[in-house]
Structures are given as C-alpha cells and as structure tokens.
Write a protein that holds these residues in place. Structure first.
Motif, mmCIF file in Angstrom:
data_model
loop_
_atom_site.group_PDB
_atom_site.id
_atom_site.type_symbol
_atom_site.label_atom_id
_atom_site.label_comp_id
_atom_site.label_asym_id
_atom_site.label_seq_id
_atom_site.Cartn_x
_atom_site.Cartn_y
_atom_site.Cartn_z
ATOM 1 N N PRO A 1 -1.762 2.515 -2.929
ATOM 2 C CA PRO A 1 -0.750 3.146 -2.085
ATOM 3 C C PRO A 1 -0.441 4.567 -2.548
ATOM 4 C CG PRO A 1 -0.065 0.946 -2.773
ATOM 5 C CD PRO A 1 -1.258 1.305 -3.588
ATOM 6 N N ALA A 2 0.202 5.333 -1.679
ATOM 7 C CA ALA A 2 0.589 6.699 -2.019
ATOM 8 C C ALA A 2 1.539 6.701 -3.207
ATOM 9 C CB ALA A 2 1.236 7.372 -0.817
ATOM 10 N N ALA A 3 1.219 7.527 -4.191
ATOM 11 C CA ALA A 3 2.016 7.642 -5.414
ATOM 12 C C ALA A 3 1.499 8.854 -6.177
ATOM 13 C CB ALA A 3 1.877 6.383 -6.270
ATOM 14 N N PRO A 4 2.255 9.346 -7.155
ATOM 15 C CA PRO A 4 1.712 10.406 -8.008
ATOM 16 C C PRO A 4 0.440 9.923 -8.719
ATOM 17 C CG PRO A 4 4.086 10.223 -8.305
ATOM 18 C CD PRO A 4 3.667 9.046 -7.481
ATOM 19 N N TRP A 5 -0.573 10.759 -8.762
ATOM 20 C CA TRP A 5 -1.813 10.394 -9.451
ATOM 21 C C TRP A 5 -1.617 10.592 -10.951
ATOM 22 C CZ3 TRP A 5 -7.027 11.695 -6.673
ATOM 23 C CH2 TRP A 5 -6.991 11.168 -5.381
ATOM 24 N N PHE B 1 7.930 5.271 12.536
ATOM 25 C CA PHE B 1 7.095 4.124 12.178
ATOM 26 C C PHE B 1 6.928 3.165 13.357
ATOM 27 C CE2 PHE B 1 8.286 5.502 7.855
ATOM 28 C CZ PHE B 1 7.019 5.558 7.297
ATOM 29 N N GLU B 2 7.941 3.044 14.206
ATOM 30 C CA GLU B 2 7.792 2.240 15.422
ATOM 31 C C GLU B 2 6.733 2.856 16.331
ATOM 32 O OE1 GLU B 2 11.604 1.908 17.223
ATOM 33 O OE2 GLU B 2 12.416 0.590 15.686
ATOM 34 N N MET B 3 6.729 4.179 16.456
ATOM 35 C CA MET B 3 5.706 4.868 17.245
ATOM 36 C C MET B 3 4.314 4.554 16.714
ATOM 37 S SD MET B 3 5.179 9.004 17.488
ATOM 38 C CE MET B 3 4.674 9.089 15.765
ATOM 39 N N LEU B 4 4.162 4.554 15.405
ATOM 40 C CA LEU B 4 2.863 4.319 14.786
ATOM 41 C C LEU B 4 2.422 2.858 14.863
ATOM 42 C CD1 LEU B 4 3.317 6.569 11.625
ATOM 43 C CD2 LEU B 4 1.847 7.049 13.604
ATOM 44 N N GLY C 1 -11.398 -7.748 10.166
ATOM 45 C CA GLY C 1 -12.120 -6.976 9.163
ATOM 46 C C GLY C 1 -11.792 -5.503 9.107
ATOM 47 N N TYR C 2 -11.146 -4.981 10.153
ATOM 48 C CA TYR C 2 -10.890 -3.535 10.223
ATOM 49 C C TYR C 2 -9.595 -3.289 10.982
ATOM 50 C CZ TYR C 2 -11.612 1.428 11.386
ATOM 51 O OH TYR C 2 -11.474 2.782 11.512
ATOM 52 N N GLY C 3 -8.823 -2.327 10.527
ATOM 53 C CA GLY C 3 -7.592 -2.014 11.256
ATOM 54 C C GLY C 3 -6.770 -0.977 10.541
ATOM 55 N N THR C 4 -5.549 -0.813 11.023
ATOM 56 C CA THR C 4 -4.642 0.162 10.446
ATOM 57 C C THR C 4 -4.130 -0.366 9.105
ATOM 58 O OG1 THR C 4 -4.010 0.984 12.626
ATOM 59 C CG2 THR C 4 -2.508 1.454 10.802
ATOM 60 N N ARG C 5 -4.345 0.402 8.062
ATOM 61 C CA ARG C 5 -3.991 -0.014 6.696
ATOM 62 C C ARG C 5 -2.651 0.563 6.237
ATOM 63 N NH1 ARG C 5 -8.699 -0.976 3.398
ATOM 64 N NH2 ARG C 5 -7.211 -0.977 1.660
ATOM 65 N N THR C 6 -2.372 1.808 6.618
ATOM 66 C CA THR C 6 -1.112 2.444 6.230
ATOM 67 C C THR C 6 -0.586 3.293 7.371
ATOM 68 O OG1 THR C 6 -2.180 4.408 5.290
ATOM 69 C CG2 THR C 6 -1.741 2.573 3.788
ATOM 70 N N ALA D 1 12.837 22.774 -0.411
ATOM 71 C CA ALA D 1 12.967 21.512 -1.148
ATOM 72 C C ALA D 1 11.571 20.926 -1.351
ATOM 73 C CB ALA D 1 13.861 20.530 -0.385
ATOM 74 N N PRO D 2 11.413 20.021 -2.313
ATOM 75 C CA PRO D 2 10.104 19.410 -2.523
ATOM 76 C C PRO D 2 9.656 18.614 -1.293
ATOM 77 C CG PRO D 2 11.547 19.019 -4.410
ATOM 78 C CD PRO D 2 12.402 19.595 -3.322
ATOM 79 N N PRO D 3 8.358 18.470 -1.106
ATOM 80 C CA PRO D 3 7.851 17.697 0.037
ATOM 81 C C PRO D 3 8.178 16.217 -0.106
ATOM 82 C CG PRO D 3 6.054 18.289 -1.431
ATOM 83 C CD PRO D 3 7.265 19.011 -1.932
ATOM 84 N N GLU D 4 8.212 15.525 1.043
ATOM 85 C CA GLU D 4 8.467 14.084 1.070
ATOM 86 C C GLU D 4 7.304 13.378 1.756
ATOM 87 O OE1 GLU D 4 12.099 13.280 3.079
ATOM 88 O OE2 GLU D 4 13.369 14.065 1.469
ATOM 89 N N LEU D 5 6.934 12.235 1.218
ATOM 90 C CA LEU D 5 5.909 11.387 1.835
ATOM 91 C C LEU D 5 6.415 9.953 1.803
ATOM 92 C CD1 LEU D 5 2.064 11.525 1.300
ATOM 93 C CD2 LEU D 5 3.283 9.342 1.282
ATOM 94 N N GLN D 6 6.589 9.370 2.991
ATOM 95 C CA GLN D 6 7.010 7.978 3.134
ATOM 96 C C GLN D 6 5.839 7.184 3.710
ATOM 97 O OE1 GLN D 6 10.032 6.960 2.099
ATOM 98 N NE2 GLN D 6 10.599 9.062 1.561
ATOM 99 N N GLU D 7 5.488 6.105 3.036
ATOM 100 C CA GLU D 7 4.319 5.325 3.459
ATOM 101 C C GLU D 7 4.676 3.852 3.573
ATOM 102 O OE1 GLU D 7 -0.043 5.555 1.829
ATOM 103 O OE2 GLU D 7 1.017 3.997 0.700
ATOM 104 N N ARG D 8 4.092 3.203 4.579
ATOM 105 C CA ARG D 8 4.163 1.759 4.705
ATOM 106 C C ARG D 8 2.757 1.189 4.663
ATOM 107 N NH1 ARG D 8 9.005 0.521 9.097
ATOM 108 N NH2 ARG D 8 10.641 1.589 7.889
#
Length: 252
Positions: free
Chosen positions: A32-36, A184-187, A220-225, A235-242
């Motif tokens: 998942p998205a996180a600092p590397w 997220f509902e749109m997605l 076998g295939y689909g939307t993962r995130t 301000a610092p950037p923001e990234l919200q992931e599901r």
C-alpha cells in the motif's frame, strides 16, 4: 493506474487534485501507499514485481512537492514481454530532483523501449503529460493549461465512456466542495458502458464491457486501490488510499 481524473490549477491553494483507480491482476504483489524506507520523503504504492510505482507524491526540499502517475496504453497486439517495467518512470521522478521538463527530456530517447504508457508529472508550478504512443514526438511532453483532465488506457482525454463520466462527476464534486468520501464513491462506480460506446482496443467484446467500468470486478483482475491526492500551495502534499478487496468484494 488505469483511470485518473485530475484538476490542475482549478481550486485556489490546491494546484493539483487527482482521483484514481489502479487496476491490476490480484496475484501481482504490491504494498500500500506509504513512505518508502529507502526514500522516506516519497509516499507511493510499490509494485513488488517490477519495483516501481503507479502513483505517488514526494517532498524534496522546503518547496519541492511533486506528483507523478502512470497509466498503461491498452494495445495487446503491441505488447512486448521483454519491455522494462513502466513503474520506474514514476518512482525515479519522485526520488529525484530534476524538473518535470528536464526529466521528460532525459527519458524521451529511450521511451520506445517501454510498452505503451501515459505519464503525468509535475509540481506546484507546472504539470506535464507525456506518452510514448500517439502521433508525433512529444519530447518534453505537453505542458498542461489549467483545467480538468482524464486518462484511462488511451491517450489524454480520449472520449472513453468512463473517462467522460468520471470527469463530469469529478468537476461537480470540486464545485460542491464535496467531502473526501464522495470522491471514493465516484471511484467505486461499477456501471458498464453500452456496447455502442465502447472503445475498440484489441480485446474481446465481453472483456471490453468488463473493463468499461470505473471500478472493475473480474475473476483474477480488477481495481486494487482507489486514491485521492492533493498538492497544496503552502502545505505538504496529501495522499489518501483505499486498498480494495479482491474478487467479488472489490468496489463495495
């Protein structure tokens, strides 16, 4: 990443707002998205097979917020198994300090080695789209004017049904100042396009129908995130992931 809609310099104080779905085989490993760990100023998902990423943000220096995202071009007849992984194009930009235009100039001579891709990258001051497909030689890419854009597995703003539908809904949400949940509902939209409006990308018709949804559910295939990103002026950037559940529970 297989669908991304984004606003560039539309909302004051937030030069980049993006909402995106990553579609991939369920058995392809990723984190998942996180600092590397090796690049803690970079936040992105990580493809554990190829080592790259599909979308992320980074903060290089006090004012160096940057953004990058990639979608594949769907052209099964042109796909090469020996091509290098496209995800490094996102990761290398986010790790580095080159400007977007300088980075695109650097990768352009070797871009033909990759399978087809779209690359969107930039910072608070400039945003570019680059593809190694389509007519002409983009060299340094296309510097984008303020506006709302969409990309799936065709070129920028190709009139695919899910691109048109999601761009319109995205614009409405921006105008309303909608909460995060609305994006997220749109997605999560699983509506499939009518056959008459489907693009012809070289895959069988039944698969084209399945892939026409914003959020894809197939065995076998689909939307993962699903991901929402904001770059702010001061301000610092923001990234919200599901991270979505595989097979049968993907989009709910």
């Amino acid at each position: 990443m297989c669908l991304i809609v984004f606003a560039w310099k539309v909302i004051p104080g937030v030069p980049i707002i993006a909402a995106a779905n990553r579609d991939e085989y369920y058995d392809r490993p990723a984190t998942p998205a996180a600092p590397w760990p090796d690049h803690p100023n970079m936040i992105a998902g990580r493809d554990l097979k190829g080592g790259g990423s599909w979308m992320g943000v980074s903060l290089i220096g006090p004012n160096g917020a940057r953004f990058a995202a990639l979608t594949n071009i769907r052209a099964p007849g042109e796909r090469r198994d020996d091509a290098p992984t496209r995800g490094v194009l996102v990761a290398d930009f986010l790790k580095g300090e080159l400007t977007a235009s300088s980075y695109l100039e650097r990768i352009a001579p070797g871009a033909h080695r990759y399978n087809g891709f779209n690359l969107v990258l930039g910072d608070r001051d400039g945003l570019y789209w680059y593809s190694n497909r389509g007519e002409g030689d983009p060299r340094n890419g296309q510097l984008l004017e303020p506006g709302i854009y969409g990309i799936s597995n065709g070129l920028l703003d190709a009139p695919w049904p899910k691109v048109l539908r999601t761009k319109a809904q995205f614009a409405s949400l921006l105008c309303q100042g909608a909460p995060e949940e609305a994006y997220f509902e749109m997605l999560a939209d699983t509506t499939r396009a009518p056959d008459l409006r489907l693009p012809e990308t070289g895959v069988p018709l039944d698969l084209e129908r399945q892939l026409s949804a914003v959020c894809i559910e197939t065995p076998g295939y689909g939307t993962r995130t699903s991901t929402v990103v904001r770059l702010y002026t001061d301000a610092p950037p923001e990234l919200q992931e599901r991270v979505l559940q595989p097979e049968g529970q993907v989009c709910v």
